[in-house]
Motif scaffolding. Structure first.
Motif, PDB file in Angstrom:
ATOM      1  N   ALA A   1     -21.415  -4.944  21.715  1.00 23.43           N
ATOM      2  CA  ALA A   1     -21.831  -5.596  20.470  1.00 23.43           C
ATOM      3  C   ALA A   1     -20.727  -6.474  19.883  1.00 23.43           C
ATOM      4  CB  ALA A   1     -22.251  -4.546  19.448  1.00 23.43           C
ATOM      5  N   GLY A   2     -19.494  -6.300  20.352  1.00 23.48           N
ATOM      6  CA  GLY A   2     -18.370  -7.057  19.801  1.00 23.48           C
ATOM      7  C   GLY A   2     -18.064  -6.671  18.364  1.00 23.48           C
ATOM      8  N   VAL A   3     -18.042  -5.339  18.112  1.00 24.31           N
ATOM      9  CA  VAL A   3     -17.854  -4.843  16.752  1.00 24.31           C
ATOM     10  C   VAL A   3     -16.911  -3.649  16.756  1.00 24.31           C
ATOM     11  CG1 VAL A   3     -19.034  -3.789  14.777  1.00 24.31           C
ATOM     12  CG2 VAL A   3     -20.160  -5.594  16.058  1.00 24.31           C
ATOM     13  N   VAL A   4     -15.945  -3.660  15.842  1.00 22.56           N
ATOM     14  CA  VAL A   4     -15.108  -2.491  15.609  1.00 22.56           C
ATOM     15  C   VAL A   4     -15.848  -1.664  14.575  1.00 22.56           C
ATOM     16  CG1 VAL A   4     -12.892  -1.639  14.759  1.00 22.56           C
ATOM     17  CG2 VAL A   4     -12.972  -3.709  16.156  1.00 22.56           C
ATOM     18  N   THR A   5     -16.212  -0.450  14.958  1.00 25.21           N
ATOM     19  CA  THR A   5     -17.053   0.378  14.102  1.00 25.21           C
ATOM     20  C   THR A   5     -16.289   1.402  13.274  1.00 25.21           C
ATOM     21  OG1 THR A   5     -17.448   1.919  15.918  1.00 25.21           O
ATOM     22  CG2 THR A   5     -19.043   0.128  15.628  1.00 25.21           C
ATOM     23  N   ASP A   6     -15.050   1.713  13.664  1.00 30.57           N
ATOM     24  CA  ASP A   6     -14.273   2.704  12.923  1.00 30.57           C
ATOM     25  C   ASP A   6     -12.813   2.601  13.333  1.00 30.57           C
ATOM     26  OD1 ASP A   6     -13.880   4.722  11.084  1.00 30.57           O
ATOM     27  OD2 ASP A   6     -14.563   6.324  12.399  1.00 30.57           O
ATOM     28  N   TRP A   7     -11.918   3.103  12.488  1.00 30.72           N
ATOM     29  CA  TRP A   7     -10.501   3.150  12.816  1.00 30.72           C
ATOM     30  C   TRP A   7      -9.865   4.295  12.060  1.00 30.72           C
ATOM     31  CZ3 TRP A   7     -13.044  -1.050  10.879  1.00 30.72           C
ATOM     32  CH2 TRP A   7     -12.924  -1.314   9.523  1.00 30.72           C
ATOM     33  N   CYS A   8      -8.729   4.766  12.578  1.00 30.06           N
ATOM     34  CA  CYS A   8      -8.097   5.952  11.986  1.00 30.06           C
ATOM     35  C   CYS A   8      -6.583   5.902  12.117  1.00 30.06           C
ATOM     36  CB  CYS A   8      -8.641   7.217  12.647  1.00 30.06           C
ATOM     37  SG  CYS A   8      -8.310   7.271  14.414  1.00 30.06           S
ATOM     38  N   HIS A   9      -5.990   4.778  11.766  1.00 29.96           N
ATOM     39  CA  HIS A   9      -4.536   4.674  11.828  1.00 29.96           C
ATOM     40  C   HIS A   9      -3.946   4.853  10.430  1.00 29.96           C
ATOM     41  CE1 HIS A   9      -6.057   0.631  10.933  1.00 29.96           C
ATOM     42  NE2 HIS A   9      -4.935   0.469  10.257  1.00 29.96           N
ATOM     43  N   PRO A  10      -2.665   5.127  10.337  1.00 32.48           N
ATOM     44  CA  PRO A  10      -2.051   5.252   9.019  1.00 32.48           C
ATOM     45  C   PRO A  10      -2.227   3.957   8.229  1.00 32.48           C
ATOM     46  CG  PRO A  10      -0.548   6.012  10.720  1.00 32.48           C
ATOM     47  CD  PRO A  10      -1.716   5.364  11.413  1.00 32.48           C
ATOM     48  N   ALA A  11      -2.662   4.053   6.991  1.00 33.48           N
ATOM     49  CA  ALA A  11      -2.917   2.881   6.161  1.00 33.48           C
ATOM     50  C   ALA A  11      -1.626   2.434   5.479  1.00 33.48           C
ATOM     51  CB  ALA A  11      -3.989   3.199   5.128  1.00 33.48           C
ATOM     52  N   VAL A  12      -0.999   1.409   6.022  1.00 32.58           N
ATOM     53  CA  VAL A  12       0.245   0.905   5.429  1.00 32.58           C
ATOM     54  C   VAL A  12       0.196  -0.606   5.213  1.00 32.58           C
ATOM     55  CG1 VAL A  12       1.704   2.779   6.247  1.00 32.58           C
ATOM     56  CG2 VAL A  12       1.401   0.768   7.676  1.00 32.58           C
ATOM     57  N   GLY A  13      -0.975  -1.210   5.334  1.00 35.64           N
ATOM     58  CA  GLY A  13      -1.161  -2.621   5.010  1.00 35.64           C
ATOM     59  C   GLY A  13      -0.219  -3.558   5.740  1.00 35.64           C
ATOM     60  N   ASP A  14       0.411  -4.433   4.979  1.00 37.55           N
ATOM     61  CA  ASP A  14       1.260  -5.467   5.567  1.00 37.55           C
ATOM     62  C   ASP A  14       2.517  -4.927   6.248  1.00 37.55           C
ATOM     63  OD1 ASP A  14      -0.470  -7.486   4.917  1.00 37.55           O
ATOM     64  OD2 ASP A  14       0.548  -7.998   3.052  1.00 37.55           O
ATOM     65  N   ARG A  15       2.891  -3.680   5.958  1.00 36.49           N
ATOM     66  CA  ARG A  15       4.051  -3.111   6.656  1.00 36.49           C
ATOM     67  C   ARG A  15       3.827  -3.040   8.158  1.00 36.49           C
ATOM     68  NH1 ARG A  15       5.023   2.271   4.690  1.00 36.49           N
ATOM     69  NH2 ARG A  15       6.299   2.403   6.544  1.00 36.49           N
ATOM     70  N   TRP A  16       2.543  -3.060   8.592  1.00 31.75           N
ATOM     71  CA  TRP A  16       2.286  -3.059  10.034  1.00 31.75           C
ATOM     72  C   TRP A  16       2.930  -4.259  10.697  1.00 31.75           C
ATOM     73  CZ3 TRP A  16       1.289   0.738  12.863  1.00 31.75           C
ATOM     74  CH2 TRP A  16       0.477   1.771  12.434  1.00 31.75           C
ATOM     75  N   VAL A  17       2.976  -5.385  10.010  1.00 29.92           N
ATOM     76  CA  VAL A  17       3.446  -6.625  10.617  1.00 29.92           C
ATOM     77  C   VAL A  17       4.954  -6.591  10.830  1.00 29.92           C
ATOM     78  CG1 VAL A  17       3.535  -9.135  10.358  1.00 29.92           C
ATOM     79  CG2 VAL A  17       1.524  -7.864   9.580  1.00 29.92           C
TER      80      VAL A  17
END
Length: 135
Positions: free
Chosen positions: A96-112
């Motif tokens: 379907a070309g869709v990300v349906t869920d995710w479960c990584h630590p939520a740290v926003g722009d710090r990921w970059v």
């Protein structure tokens, strides 16, 4: 899975800028997210270095060709989303070309700029052992 294995996987996941951008972008989204939307947002962030003000603001520079979005979509579809899926961090419906869920630590722009490798490794270990918990 031992801690060293999860740490190795976390470093590989965070080792590519597009995967870090994907995790950062997903922090500000609600499921599901289409591959095309992710492609446009990752490209916009990659080119400008800033987070679009909203998930619908995926404005690309005027010189961005449609083939650029398609190339990004192909990279995300064939390389980056499968790696995040294999690590247990996202659920991606490739058909379907869709990300349906995710479960990584939520740290926003710090990921970059400063991905939390230890927290990511713990999340990977939890995902693989089947004991995911909310962050």
């Amino acid at each position: 899975m031992d801690c060293d294995d999860a740490g190795r996987i976390a470093r590989r996941v965070a080792g590519h800028p597009y995967r870090r951008l994907l995790l950062s972008v997903l922090d500000s989204q609600t499921a599901p997210v289409s591959l095309r939307e992710l492609s446009r947002t990752v490209l916009a962030r990659d080119r400008t270095g800033v987070t679009p003000p909203s998930s619908t603001d995926t404005t690309l520079p005027a010189d961005a060709e449609p083939s650029t979005v398609e190339t990004m979509a192909a990279q995300l579809h064939h390389v980056h989303l499968p790696r995040l899926t294999a690590a247990g961090l996202v659920e991606y419906d490739a058909a379907a070309g869709v990300v349906t869920d995710w479960c990584h630590p939520a740290v926003g722009d710090r990921w970059v700029t400063a991905p939390p490798i230890d927290r990511l490794a713990q999340r990977i270990a939890d995902a693989r052992s089947g004991s995911l918990r909310a962050d």
